[in-house]
Design a protein around this motif. Structure first.
Motif: not given
Length: 138
Positions: A63-92
């Motif tokens: 569970n912690s491995v899965g949660k860490a992956e989700v948390d990293l994806k969320t963190t990266v997505s938020k960073k992209l939205q803050a740095g590049l507002p309105g972008n249409k990029l998806e994160v995996e």
């Protein structure tokens, strides 16, 4: 003297008989090996059965491995939205290897996205699979 020797021999026989009886009880508890060519120096290895505590630890690790992956994806997505507002990029996220997909308006946007993603702690590598499509402005 003869009685003492008889007493000692009888004592050894009794101890031996009880020892063999105890060994017979213990052999039913030990695992049996099917390989008959084991030499006397080799001892079979027994693996204890998994307890509920071990199973709980394993589940927590999964569970912690899965949660860490989700948390990293969320963190990266938020960073992209803050740095590049309105972008249409998806994160995996695949074990810390970030893949950016989707569409970008320019090559500079992709370079900036890559730079932003590399700044996030826990990111091992960044792969850009996004395409550049210019927006049509009227």
């Amino acid at each position: 003297m003869k009685q003492l020797i008889t007493f000692i021999v009888t004592g050894f026989l009794l101890v031996g008989a009880f020892g063999c009886e105890e060994a017979a009880k213990n052999t039913s508890e030990t695992p049996k090996t099917t390989d008959k060519t084991i030499n006397s120096q080799t001892k079979p290895t027994t693996i204890p059965a998994a307890s509920t505590e071990t199973k709980a630890k394993t589940e927590t690790q999964k569970n912690s491995v899965g949660k860490a992956e989700v948390d990293l994806k969320t963190t990266v997505s938020k960073k992209l939205q803050a740095g590049l507002p309105g972008n249409k990029l998806e994160v995996e996220n695949k074990d810390g290897e970030i893949i950016i997909k989707g569409t970008a308006t320019s090559q500079e946007e992709l370079k900036k996205a890559e730079k932003l993603v590399k700044e996030v702690k826990g990111v091992k590598s960044v792969t850009i699979e996004a395409q550049v499509k210019a927006t049509n402005k009227p």
